[in-house]
Motif scaffolding. Structure first.
Motif, PDB file in Angstrom:
ATOM      1  N   GLU A 193       1.120  -1.323  -0.068  1.00  0.00           N
ATOM      2  CA  GLU A 193      -0.263  -0.025  -0.525  1.00  0.00           C
ATOM      3  C   GLU A 193       0.967   1.375   0.155  1.00  0.00           C
ATOM      4  O   GLU A 193       0.618   2.236  -0.429  1.00  0.00           O
ATOM      5  CB  GLU A 193      -0.748  -0.099   1.097  1.00  0.00           C
ATOM      6  CG  GLU A 193      -2.130  -1.066   1.305  1.00  0.00           C
ATOM      7  CD  GLU A 193      -1.705  -2.668   1.359  1.00  0.00           C
ATOM      8  OE1 GLU A 193      -0.617  -2.595   1.700  1.00  0.00           O
ATOM      9  OE2 GLU A 193      -2.175  -3.422   1.029  1.00  0.00           O
ATOM     10  N   GLU A 194       2.184   0.743   0.291  1.00  0.00           N
ATOM     11  CA  GLU A 194       2.567   2.434   0.582  1.00  0.00           C
ATOM     12  C   GLU A 194       3.707   2.542  -0.609  1.00  0.00           C
ATOM     13  O   GLU A 194       3.932   3.799  -0.875  1.00  0.00           O
ATOM     14  CB  GLU A 194       3.937   2.582   1.994  1.00  0.00           C
ATOM     15  CG  GLU A 194       2.980   2.166   3.227  1.00  0.00           C
ATOM     16  CD  GLU A 194       4.284   1.844   4.189  1.00  0.00           C
ATOM     17  OE1 GLU A 194       4.663   2.685   5.433  1.00  0.00           O
ATOM     18  OE2 GLU A 194       4.728   1.085   4.365  1.00  0.00           O
ATOM     19  N   ASP A 224       0.957   4.257  -2.442  1.00  0.00           N
ATOM     20  CA  ASP A 224       0.765   5.648  -2.377  1.00  0.00           C
ATOM     21  C   ASP A 224       1.624   6.233  -2.847  1.00  0.00           C
ATOM     22  O   ASP A 224       1.411   7.613  -3.535  1.00  0.00           O
ATOM     23  CB  ASP A 224       0.380   5.793  -0.937  1.00  0.00           C
ATOM     24  CG  ASP A 224      -0.565   5.498   0.133  1.00  0.00           C
ATOM     25  OD1 ASP A 224      -1.039   4.981  -1.398  1.00  0.00           O
ATOM     26  OD2 ASP A 224      -0.452   4.875   1.362  1.00  0.00           O
ATOM     27  N   GLU A 225       2.746   5.917  -2.962  1.00  0.00           N
ATOM     28  CA  GLU A 225       3.966   6.931  -3.321  1.00  0.00           C
ATOM     29  C   GLU A 225       3.662   7.256  -5.016  1.00  0.00           C
ATOM     30  O   GLU A 225       4.036   8.251  -5.380  1.00  0.00           O
ATOM     31  CB  GLU A 225       5.617   6.288  -3.295  1.00  0.00           C
ATOM     32  CG  GLU A 225       6.144   6.694  -2.107  1.00  0.00           C
ATOM     33  CD  GLU A 225       7.356   6.447  -1.886  1.00  0.00           C
ATOM     34  OE1 GLU A 225       8.087   5.694  -0.771  1.00  0.00           O
ATOM     35  OE2 GLU A 225       7.756   5.458  -2.816  1.00  0.00           O
TER      36      GLU A 225
END
Ligand code: SF4
Ligand code: SF4
Lengths: 240, 240
Positions: free
Chosen positions: A60-61, A64-65
């Protein structure tokens, strides 16, 4: 491990090489490689020089980036390394997440390790390394990967980077070994990955050489020869 | 007419652009065009300047020339022009002959005329001409061709040559008009087709510009941007 070791994310940019050359994409570059090719153009992913930049991120991170960088201006994500095939379940989850968000996923690996999430990839490039790399191909592993990808009807290609005549012979032997693989590429190697200036004249000279090799040899009748467009346009700039 | 008006045959060479970029191929260039694009890079096919070079050849004679040039060193033939879609039954027979000999067949046309042998082509490029060409697109005809090709599951692409911002808008409108066509390309135009020297720096500058256009606009998310590799390597040399 529930996270992905990420060295850099960047884009949107244009995929400069291989089976989806010219396609707009985001890049995720993972850290770590089981090879140490002498001409590796991303040795910073494995030689410790940028260890401080490597971050352990959840799928998920990473997404997001990509969204922070690209907004709505992309629908394709390329995973490269290093060797992203060293990563197991977190990569499967990241690929699923890409698909949930409507993105296609490309991946490049040398073919030294199999992951069953290979079957989920939309365009997969196997790039076994020729003699000039000083690496040894594990043919049993490569045979198994090609067999599995073919059995699962994965859209995949073989791409050989070629520096010299010995590499040309290696490319021929790989292509002869896997006659049923329809998508085959050769690409001139870049011996000036450390150069800071414009290297387009050098790269075009190498491309002309490889055009000549392919044109003159019936063994390459079904092989496509492509340069690295990003290196011709942006030389060795990082994160382009 | 039982013969094909052939302006030149050449190869083996490398297809420098579009959907099979990088593939080794032979070229057959037909004479005659229903367009007169101001920047046409093969105006000699229709402006009378090389009328004396045009020969009326049977499909078998064309194939004989290709074999004389290429021997066993090819398995793909590209038909281009001019507009090869002006030719009827002799072209169908030539395509059949290529297939009988084990060759795949590619074709490029602007999409102003339909031929039912389009359904036999292995990779077909429709290249409608943008405003900078000073030509008008006949949308009814293009709609019908796209519809027929889609209905017959032909492996085809749309490719727009782009010189300026007005052409960019045209490309967007074409791609929006045909959302179901999966293979879409833009290509920077070459305004220096008369230059005798090396034009690679100019072509790379135009490619960088078009990379930027594609990267910045969500309308181009699924569009591939590619240069003319042959022009970067061989500049404007004929029959390369
Ligand atoms: S396999 Fe790729 S990332 Fe690994 S060392 Fe070789 S070129 Fe570098
Ligand atoms: S359609 Fe093609 S061959 Fe005909 S004038 Fe235009 S660019 Fe030239």
């Amino acid at each position: 491990m529930s996270k992905i070791p990420v060295l850099e994310t960047f884009g949107p940019t244009i995929q400069g090489e291989g089976m989806v050359v010219g396609r707009k994409t985001m890049f995720v570059r993972t850290a770590g490689c089981d090879y140490q090719c002498v001409w590796c153009d991303s040795a910073y992913t494995w030689n410790g020089s940028e260890k401080h930049r490597t971050r352990m991120l959840s799928p998920e991170e990473v997404m997001d980036e990509l969204v922070a960088l690209g907004g709505n201006r992309f629908n394709h994500v390329t995973i490269t390394g290093g060797n992203p095939a060293l990563i197991g379940d977190p990569m499967r989850r990241f690929i699923n997440l890409c698909h949930q968000q409507g993105h296609k996923v490309g991946l490049e690996t040398q073919g030294s390790r199999m992951q069953d999430w290979f079957f989920d990839i939309d365009d997969l490039t196997l790039s076994p390394k020729p003699p000039s790399s000083k690496m040894e191909t594990n043919w049993d592993t490569l045979d198994r990967i090609v067999h599995e990808l073919t059995g699962h009807s994965v859209n995949f290609s073989l791409k050989i980077v070629v520096f010299d005549n010995e590499d040309v012979e290696y490319a021929k032997s790989v292509f002869a070994r896997y006659p049923d693989v329809a998508q085959k590429y050769v690409q001139p190697g870049n011996a000036h990955t450390d150069a800071s200036g414009n290297i387009s004249a050098y790269l075009l000279e190498r491309l002309e050489w490889l055009f000549g090799v392919v044109i003159s040899d019936a063994a390459f009748n079904s092989v496509r020869v492509l340069p690295q467009l990003h290196a011709m346009v942006w030389s060795n700039e990082r994160e382009r």
